[in-house]
Write an enzyme that holds these catalytic residues in place. Structure first.
Site, short mmCIF file in Angstrom:
data_model
loop_
_atom_site.label_atom_id
_atom_site.label_comp_id
_atom_site.label_asym_id
_atom_site.label_seq_id
_atom_site.Cartn_x
_atom_site.Cartn_y
_atom_site.Cartn_z
N CYS A 64 0.84 -1.21 0.00
CA CYS A 64 0.00 0.00 0.00
C CYS A 64 0.87 1.27 0.00
CB CYS A 64 -1.00 -0.03 1.15
SG CYS A 64 -2.36 1.15 0.93
N HIS A 106 -3.61 -4.80 0.54
CA HIS A 106 -3.10 -5.17 1.87
C HIS A 106 -3.00 -6.68 2.00
CE1 HIS A 106 -2.85 -1.29 3.95
NE2 HIS A 106 -3.85 -0.92 3.16
N GLU A 151 -1.11 -8.15 3.85
CA GLU A 151 -0.78 -8.47 5.24
C GLU A 151 -1.97 -8.30 6.18
OE1 GLU A 151 -1.17 -4.17 5.95
OE2 GLU A 151 -1.12 -5.56 4.26
#
Length: 217
Positions: free
Chosen positions: A92, A179, A181
């Site tokens: 991001c 994202h 993660e």
């Protein structure tokens, strides 16, 4: 930290993404170090970069066009990682920041409106991932890379964003606008329900595992 580890930089400007960090740490094949340069002293990054086997730069509410001092600190650390050919993963803000420092262009995508949710992203096989694949990932952003740096190739795209993923042409640097993660807590924060969050888990893990292979080979 005096052992080889994965260095995770969280550039959150107010509330650290602790759950996302914990998720990364639990999946990482290496021990991790956690750094909050915008909230705490950025010196911890300087003390850890020499022993890093990999570096992840996470998301932030900041813009790459801001002029915060901690952003300069991150740029210095990235320069050291690049010099030592340490694998880097940008997520991001991290994706946009890497594009920015390498000469790409970042701007608003939807007239400054922030959009959040899940979207299907197509990733093409390259030196990062062995096979082309497409599935859902979580997103939350208003800006994006609108011009890829000359030193990078685009290897991911979606119907919403043309430059979803980039790979450096000769260095071990990769980045994603989405994202990959994201924790369950992060998903809730950006309005993604449990069912949609679960849709993103297999693809997110696949992409993260591809990076983890790079730091253990």
């Amino acid at each position: 930290m005096h052992h080889k580890h994965l260095m995770i930089i969280d550039p959150s400007v107010e509330n650290p993404e602790l759950e996302s960090y914990n998720s990364l740490a639990s999946k990482s094949p290496l021990k991790t170090s956690y750094h909050l340069p915008s909230i705490h002293n950025p010196r911890s990054m300087e003390n850890n970069i020499q022993e890093a086997r990999g570096l992840i730069l996470m998301g932030s509410a900041a813009s790459v066009h801001d002029s915060f001092r901690w952003m300069k600190n991150i740029e210095v650390i990235l320069a050291k990682a690049i010099e030592n050919k340490i694998p880097i993963l940008g997520i991001c803000f991290g994706h946009q920041f890497l594009a920015h420092i390498f000469g790409g262009s970042i701007n608003f995508l939807w007239k400054s409106k922030k959009k959040m949710g899940i979207r299907k992203v197509k990733v093409n096989k390259n030196n990062f991932i062995k096979d082309s694949c497409e599935d859902y990932l979580i997103y939350s952003h208003r800006e994006g890379v609108i011009k890829c740096p000359n030193d990078f190739d685009i290897f991911g795209s979606s119907s919403m964003v043309g430059i979803e993923a980039m790979a450096h042409k000769s260095l071990p640097i990769w980045s994603f606008q989405t994202h990959i993660e994201a924790s369950k807590t992060f998903a809730n924060k950006v309005g993604v329900n449990q069912n949609d969050f679960e849709k993103t888990i297999p693809f997110s893990n696949k992409l993260l595992n591809a990076f983890f292979e790079k730091i253990t080979n």
